[in-house]
Design a protein around this motif. Structure first.
Motif, PDB file in Angstrom:
ATOM      1  N   MET A   1      27.331   7.827  14.650  1.00  0.00           N
ATOM      2  CA  MET A   1      27.357   6.381  14.871  1.00  0.00           C
ATOM      3  C   MET A   1      27.103   5.640  13.570  1.00  0.00           C
ATOM      4  O   MET A   1      26.316   6.081  12.737  1.00  0.00           O
ATOM      5  N   VAL A   2      27.841   4.534  13.409  1.00  0.00           N
ATOM      6  CA  VAL A   2      27.734   3.719  12.202  1.00  0.00           C
ATOM      7  C   VAL A   2      27.632   2.252  12.610  1.00  0.00           C
ATOM      8  O   VAL A   2      28.475   1.745  13.350  1.00  0.00           O
ATOM      9  N   PHE A   3      26.600   1.574  12.113  1.00  0.00           N
ATOM     10  CA  PHE A   3      26.486   0.133  12.263  1.00  0.00           C
ATOM     11  C   PHE A   3      27.203  -0.545  11.095  1.00  0.00           C
ATOM     12  O   PHE A   3      26.959  -0.203   9.933  1.00  0.00           O
ATOM     13  N   ASP A   4      28.070  -1.483  11.412  1.00  0.00           N
ATOM     14  CA  ASP A   4      28.706  -2.341  10.413  1.00  0.00           C
ATOM     15  C   ASP A   4      27.973  -3.673  10.435  1.00  0.00           C
ATOM     16  O   ASP A   4      28.220  -4.521  11.283  1.00  0.00           O
ATOM     17  N   ALA A   5      27.054  -3.846   9.486  1.00  0.00           N
ATOM     18  CA  ALA A   5      26.257  -5.071   9.432  1.00  0.00           C
ATOM     19  C   ALA A   5      26.923  -6.043   8.472  1.00  0.00           C
ATOM     20  O   ALA A   5      26.651  -6.055   7.273  1.00  0.00           O
ATOM     21  N   GLY A   6      27.838  -6.854   9.002  1.00  0.00           N
ATOM     22  CA  GLY A   6      28.594  -7.796   8.192  1.00  0.00           C
ATOM     23  C   GLY A   6      27.866  -9.117   8.016  1.00  0.00           C
ATOM     24  O   GLY A   6      26.730  -9.299   8.468  1.00  0.00           O
ATOM     25  N   SER A   7      28.547 -10.061   7.386  1.00  0.00           N
ATOM     26  CA  SER A   7      27.923 -11.342   7.091  1.00  0.00           C
ATOM     27  C   SER A   7      27.763 -12.209   8.336  1.00  0.00           C
ATOM     28  O   SER A   7      26.786 -12.951   8.467  1.00  0.00           O
ATOM     29  N   SER A   8      28.715 -12.139   9.265  1.00  0.00           N
ATOM     30  CA  SER A   8      28.672 -13.015  10.437  1.00  0.00           C
ATOM     31  C   SER A   8      28.194 -12.306  11.701  1.00  0.00           C
ATOM     32  O   SER A   8      27.696 -12.949  12.618  1.00  0.00           O
TER      33      SER A   8
END
Length: 418
Positions: A44-51
């Protein structure tokens, strides 16, 4: 009667011997070494983007192909609220925000495999900017999300901020993997040993990812390329907006050179097919420009949108996030400037850009490429070998074993019969 009993007993005993020999022979002939089906691995991978933040769960067979797991997407979960960088003043909330998606992920991963699932969080544009502005706040936010992930029965591997180069490289891997562009010519079903360095491959697809907006609103300007500040005033001036966006780029450093983008950076001629995803896709999707429209239509649509008043826009899009709605004009012009002036797409090559967020059932983005790279580091499990029969021989052996048991039971009852 005694003689008859002995006769039947002898017949049954003979049949038992014959059936036992046949069953034994069938059990021993044509035995082959076979492997059990590979077990399924998860990551599992979290994509912690700007929005916003999203969690993706992937799975692949443990035996893998050429040391690279054939990865597929099992779950996509959008975290409620803004990106984790918005919790700079309250890092605890950053950790709490990801709990719901973690709990959903554990529902799709078997309980027996959860503790071996590698779990990562990668932060991108918003956290890169926060680190530049307040490095201690960025560290606290990452520490809190890491603490939360460690509370769950997964193999937490780290929470870190990706560089722009890493984000772009992993996105390139994702797109070409999903489009099967890493296929070896000699083996149509195989993928190369490492997707970053293909040896004998079909033409790959380039990509365009949009990681940062040049501004947000009047009171909160953000950094664009080269750390240049700009504030857009909401005047409904389409040409003024485009001119302001262009100030973010130093095109004068290139002079008349045709192989230069901005800030004097070399830019080779564009060729081949391109996939535009992430904010490229979302902004153009909102403007209904993802269906292969001509460049002239794109320009006209953006200009018309940018001249509309705020009252008109808010009335026309009542369900749109009021914080996001005023940004579409600036974002669209930023995308156009980047593609046309920096990367030098034109009316002809524009048709080679596909605005797309999914390829098959998987999301386009950097996380799958990241997961592919990680599975390349996980040693392949040795196959489990067992002895096996052809189905027909195995069925025949079982049949004779059952007959032997039935006749043996009959012989026992006959001996007990007086």
């Amino acid at each position: 009667m005694f003689t008859s009993k002995n006769h039947f007993t002898g017949v049954i005993a003979g049949a038992l011997v014959a059936l036992s020999i046949i069953a034994l022979v069938l059990s021993l002939v044509n035995i082959e070494d076979v492997t059990l089906p590979p077990t399924v691995k998860y990551g599992m991978v979290f994509d912690a983007g700007s929005s916003h933040t999203s969690l993706f769960v992937y799975e692949w067979d443990s035996d893998k192909e050429n040391d690279t797991g054939v990865v597929s997407q099992t779950l996509s979960c959008d975290v409620h609220g803004q990106g984790i960088s918005s919790y700079a003043s309250d890092p605890l909330e950053a950790g709490d925000s990801i709990r719901e998606c973690l709990e959903k992920a554990l529902k799709v991963v078997p309980a027996t495999k959860q503790r071996e699932v590698p779990a990562y969080l990668g932060a991108t544009a918003g956290m890169r900017l926060l680190r530049e502005q307040n490095s201690s706040a960025a560290e606290q936010v990452l520490a809190e999300v890491a603490k939360t992930m460690q509370e769950y029965p997964v193999a937490f591997k780290g929470a870190r901020i990706l560089t722009g180069e890493e984000e772009g490289a992993y996105g390139w891997i994702t797109i070409n993997y999903l489009l099967d562009s890493f296929t070896k010519e000699s083996s149509p079903s195989a993928r190369v040993r490492h997707p970053c360095y293909p040896t004998g491959y079909n033409e790959t697809v380039s990509l365009s990812s949009f990681r940062t907006s040049p501004c947000t609103n009047q009171s909160d300007p953000r950094l664009g390329p080269g750390d240049r500040n700009i504030t857009l005033e909401g005047r409904g001036d389409a040409s003024g907006c485009l001119a302001a966006i262009k100030k973010l780029f130093n095109f004068s450093a290139c002079g008349q050179s045709q192989d230069c983008t901005f800030d004097g950076i070399y830019q080779p001629p564009v060729r081949g097919q391109f996939i535009a995803f992430s904010a490229f896709y979302y902004n153009f999707k909102f403007l209904n420009l993802t269906k292969g429209q001509a460049l002239a239509t794109v320009r006209e649509t953006i200009e018309r949108f940018c001249t509309r008043s705020w009252e008109d826009l808010s009335a026309s899009y009542p369900e749109e996030n009021p914080q996001r709605l005023p940004k579409y004009c600036a974002n669209a012009n930023y995308i156009l400037t980047l593609l046309l002036d920096a990367y030098k797409f034109n009316e002809t090559s524009w048709n080679n850009i596909i605005f797309q967020m999914k390829v098959g059932s998987a999301d386009a983005g950097w996380t799958l490429g990241y997961m592919l790279n990680l599975t390349n580091m996980i040693p392949a499990e040795a196959p489990v070998w067992v002895k096996g029969h052809a189905p027909s021989l195995w069925a025949a052996a079982i049949t004779f074993i059952i007959l032997t048991l039935v006749l043996g039971l009959a012989a026992l009852l006959l001996l007990l019969w007086v």
